[in-house]
Design a protein around this motif. Structure first.
Motif, PDB file in Angstrom:
ATOM      1  N   VAL A 267       0.806 -26.133  -0.306  1.00 56.66           N
ATOM      2  CA  VAL A 267       1.135 -27.512   0.029  1.00 56.66           C
ATOM      3  C   VAL A 267       0.296 -28.448  -0.830  1.00 56.66           C
ATOM      4  O   VAL A 267      -0.925 -28.299  -0.914  1.00 56.66           O
ATOM      5  N   SER A 268       0.958 -29.387  -1.460  1.00 56.28           N
ATOM      6  CA  SER A 268       0.258 -30.382  -2.266  1.00 56.28           C
ATOM      7  C   SER A 268      -0.344 -31.459  -1.378  1.00 56.28           C
ATOM      8  O   SER A 268       0.308 -31.959  -0.453  1.00 56.28           O
ATOM      9  N   LEU A 269      -1.585 -31.833  -1.651  1.00 60.59           N
ATOM     10  CA  LEU A 269      -2.209 -32.912  -0.895  1.00 60.59           C
ATOM     11  C   LEU A 269      -1.488 -34.239  -1.107  1.00 60.59           C
ATOM     12  O   LEU A 269      -1.529 -35.109  -0.236  1.00 60.59           O
ATOM     13  N   SER A 270      -0.847 -34.386  -2.247  1.00 59.54           N
ATOM     14  CA  SER A 270      -0.104 -35.633  -2.480  1.00 59.54           C
ATOM     15  C   SER A 270       1.069 -35.749  -1.507  1.00 59.54           C
ATOM     16  O   SER A 270       1.388 -36.843  -1.017  1.00 59.54           O
ATOM     17  N   ASN A 271       1.738 -34.623  -1.187  1.00 59.52           N
ATOM     18  CA  ASN A 271       2.823 -34.646  -0.206  1.00 59.52           C
ATOM     19  C   ASN A 271       2.300 -34.952   1.205  1.00 59.52           C
ATOM     20  O   ASN A 271       2.928 -35.684   1.966  1.00 59.52           O
ATOM     21  N   VAL A 272       1.154 -34.375   1.525  1.00 62.03           N
ATOM     22  CA  VAL A 272       0.535 -34.662   2.812  1.00 62.03           C
ATOM     23  C   VAL A 272       0.142 -36.135   2.883  1.00 62.03           C
ATOM     24  O   VAL A 272       0.334 -36.797   3.906  1.00 62.03           O
ATOM     25  N   SER A 273      -0.384 -36.649   1.793  1.00 62.23           N
ATOM     26  CA  SER A 273      -0.778 -38.058   1.726  1.00 62.23           C
ATOM     27  C   SER A 273       0.407 -38.978   2.011  1.00 62.23           C
ATOM     28  O   SER A 273       0.306 -39.939   2.782  1.00 62.23           O
ATOM     29  N   GLN A 274       1.531 -38.669   1.397  1.00 56.38           N
ATOM     30  CA  GLN A 274       2.733 -39.491   1.610  1.00 56.38           C
ATOM     31  C   GLN A 274       3.232 -39.393   3.046  1.00 56.38           C
ATOM     32  O   GLN A 274       3.652 -40.391   3.642  1.00 56.38           O
ATOM     33  N   ALA A 275       3.189 -38.187   3.610  1.00 55.61           N
ATOM     34  CA  ALA A 275       3.684 -38.000   4.977  1.00 55.61           C
ATOM     35  C   ALA A 275       2.828 -38.756   5.989  1.00 55.61           C
ATOM     36  O   ALA A 275       3.353 -39.358   6.930  1.00 55.61           O
ATOM     37  N   LEU A 276       1.525 -38.729   5.788  1.00 52.08           N
ATOM     38  CA  LEU A 276       0.615 -39.357   6.749  1.00 52.08           C
ATOM     39  C   LEU A 276       0.333 -40.821   6.441  1.00 52.08           C
ATOM     40  O   LEU A 276      -0.296 -41.514   7.238  1.00 52.08           O
ATOM     41  N   LYS A 277       0.758 -41.252   5.237  1.00 49.79           N
ATOM     42  CA  LYS A 277       0.467 -42.621   4.793  1.00 49.79           C
ATOM     43  C   LYS A 277      -1.040 -42.872   4.723  1.00 49.79           C
ATOM     44  O   LYS A 277      -1.567 -43.895   5.197  1.00 49.79           O
ATOM     45  N   VAL A 278      -1.744 -41.890   4.158  1.00 55.36           N
ATOM     46  CA  VAL A 278      -3.190 -42.037   3.930  1.00 55.36           C
ATOM     47  C   VAL A 278      -3.466 -41.833   2.449  1.00 55.36           C
ATOM     48  O   VAL A 278      -2.689 -41.187   1.735  1.00 55.36           O
ATOM     49  N   ASP A 279      -4.573 -42.387   1.992  1.00 53.22           N
ATOM     50  CA  ASP A 279      -4.953 -42.282   0.592  1.00 53.22           C
ATOM     51  C   ASP A 279      -5.279 -40.828   0.244  1.00 53.22           C
ATOM     52  O   ASP A 279      -6.019 -40.158   0.970  1.00 53.22           O
ATOM     53  N   ILE A 280      -4.761 -40.357  -0.873  1.00 60.50           N
ATOM     54  CA  ILE A 280      -5.013 -38.972  -1.278  1.00 60.50           C
ATOM     55  C   ILE A 280      -6.494 -38.733  -1.547  1.00 60.50           C
ATOM     56  O   ILE A 280      -7.003 -37.630  -1.372  1.00 60.50           O
ATOM     57  N   HIS A 281      -7.213 -39.787  -1.953  1.00 58.63           N
ATOM     58  CA  HIS A 281      -8.635 -39.618  -2.219  1.00 58.63           C
ATOM     59  C   HIS A 281      -9.407 -39.328  -0.933  1.00 58.63           C
ATOM     60  O   HIS A 281     -10.393 -38.600  -0.949  1.00 58.63           O
ATOM     61  N   GLU A 282      -8.935 -39.867   0.182  1.00 60.14           N
ATOM     62  CA  GLU A 282      -9.576 -39.542   1.451  1.00 60.14           C
ATOM     63  C   GLU A 282      -9.301 -38.089   1.817  1.00 60.14           C
ATOM     64  O   GLU A 282     -10.193 -37.380   2.300  1.00 60.14           O
ATOM     65  N   LEU A 283      -8.088 -37.618   1.570  1.00 58.91           N
ATOM     66  CA  LEU A 283      -7.786 -36.202   1.801  1.00 58.91           C
ATOM     67  C   LEU A 283      -8.640 -35.313   0.908  1.00 58.91           C
ATOM     68  O   LEU A 283      -9.091 -34.239   1.335  1.00 58.91           O
ATOM     69  N   ALA A 284      -8.875 -35.742  -0.318  1.00 59.96           N
ATOM     70  CA  ALA A 284      -9.699 -34.949  -1.234  1.00 59.96           C
ATOM     71  C   ALA A 284     -11.145 -34.902  -0.766  1.00 59.96           C
ATOM     72  O   ALA A 284     -11.819 -33.871  -0.899  1.00 59.96           O
ATOM     73  N   ILE A 285     -11.656 -36.005  -0.214  1.00 60.05           N
ATOM     74  CA  ILE A 285     -13.023 -36.014   0.317  1.00 60.05           C
ATOM     75  C   ILE A 285     -13.146 -35.071   1.506  1.00 60.05           C
ATOM     76  O   ILE A 285     -14.122 -34.330   1.638  1.00 60.05           O
TER      77      ILE A 285
END
Length: 414
Positions: A267-285
């Protein structure tokens, strides 16, 4: 085990002489909490008098009041580090803020392992709670594991994942190492010392000292380690009494309220970012171990994904991302290791490295997350000596194929 304890003392002294605190505009994770071993000479060199006797008494009583399983002895070595930490109030304020997220993780791992909770402060000495910290010799993550030691203690390290950066997995590995060391030495300060310089160095120091405690063996330990344990004790003091020294806790710039899901596919974090409407950089942290911003889960090896708590209406979209079949996820074009203060993507993982004077194959292997034997095979090397001036291959795959001329040069040098 090498540490992020490497900034030259000249730079530290220069900063203190000019009374310029490290920049608060950017959280500088290369800040190093250290003086050399000769405390009195260094106090003279920086024109910094020793703490007055009444203050020394206060420090000593405060340390004694927070001592639990590990003795927190007060002396001038410890005072040196307390002074240094206090001169970096902005950075210590950020560390205090980050501890609100990371310390509950550490405390659970240490409870599970049966080791003292106060060892959590060692991670600040190591990395200032930065999961993306990398030392000049390749020690990585909040607990600064070298590649070989990380693998030895069960951390997965490959082209998709580096669990040395995972606060949860790395903490369990650090707890296991420290528990092993304590069982060998019977002294927590010696176990902590071994985390910096290795068990063999501590064994030799104990043998020379004829005593099984850190302060007796200290003079026989490597110079860096002589300051490492006092730095740990000083950090215990600072983190308990920061508010007494005008240090203000700063808020994290990422969510400390999180949820966890187990992922059984790529699963790409970018797809998760779009689904949750959160910044991908926060997911990366929150998920620093995924080197390509891809969670490489499978049904046999599900992977942990940490998510900031979000509105319930986003759950359906997230469920679709995590469960619906789809095309295989392609690697992200860039690898991002998120910083707490800026969000800049790093370069694509390099496939070649030019050997500099003084570098070893072991250090190069740790830097790129590969084995020494891999480097030898890929580059047709017959010894563990790194060929100075030669560009060698440091990744597998056709894209990293080494030219015939490089191979010939490698053979010629070796």
């Amino acid at each position: 085990m090498k540490r992020l304890f490497t900034l030259t003392i000249c730079l530290v002294l220069l900063q203190i002489v000019h009374a310029k605190p490290l920049s608060s505009a950017k959280f500088n994770f290369q800040w190093i909490p250290g003086f050399r071993d000769t405390t009195i000479l260094q106090r003279q060199a920086i024109n910094q008098p020793a703490a007055p006797a009444p203050l020394r008494g206060i420090y000593e009583r405060r340390l004694d009041s927070i001592s639990k399983d590990i003795p927190l002895e007060y002396n001038e070595y410890v005072q040196n580090y307390i002074d240094l930490y206090m001169q970096n109030r902005d950075e210590m304020g950020q560390v205090v803020g980050l501890s609100k997220y990371y310390f509950p993780i550490y405390e659970k791992a240490f409870r599970d392992a049966g080791i003292p909770e106060e060892i959590k402060f060692l991670s600040i000495v190591e990395s200032k709670l930065d999961p993306n910290a990398v030392s000049r010799v390749g020690a990585t993550g909040p607990w600064q594991f070298m590649y070989t030691t990380g693998k030895l203690y069960g951390l997965n390290i490959d082209s998709y994942i580096d669990e040395r950066r995972d606060p949860i997995q790395a903490t369990y590995a650090a707890a296991a190492y420290l528990k092993d060391a304590y069982q060998e030495f019977g002294d927590w300060l010696l176990a902590i010392a071994s985390y910096n310089c290795g068990k063999s160095n501590v064994e030799r120091a104990v043998e020379k000292a004829g005593a099984n405690d850190f302060w007796s063996a200290r003079q026989y330990l490597p110079t860096e380690t002589r300051g490492y344990v006092p730095a740990f004790i000083a950090m215990n003091y600072v983190m308990h009494y920061f508010d007494k020294h005008n240090i203000v806790a700063q808020a994290c710039n990422f969510s400390i309220k999180t949820d966890t899901v187990m992922v059984k596919k790529y699963v790409s974090l970018s797809n998760v970012s779009q689904a949750l409407k959160v910044d991908i950089h926060e997911l990366a942290i929150l998920n620093p171990c995924y080197r390509r911003l891809i969670v490489n889960g499978s049904t046999t090896t599900p992977r942990r994904l940490i998510l900031p708590q979000t509105a319930k209406e986003n759950y359906a979209a997230l469920y679709n991302v995590l469960n619906e079949p789809g095309e295989p996820v392609q690697a992200e074009p860039k690898v991002t290791y998120a910083s707490y203060t800026e969000n800049k993507p790093e370069r694509r993982m390099p496939t070649h490295h030019k050997v500099k004077r003084g570098e070893t194959l072991a250090a190069i292997a740790d830097k790129y997350g590969v084995e020494v034997q891999d480097l030898k095979v890929w580059n047709h090397l017959k010894s563990n000596k790194a060929p100075v001036g030669v560009t060698i291959r440091v990744a597998s795959g056709d894209e990293a194929s080494t030219s015939a001329s490089v191979k010939q040069r490698s053979k010629k040098v070796i």
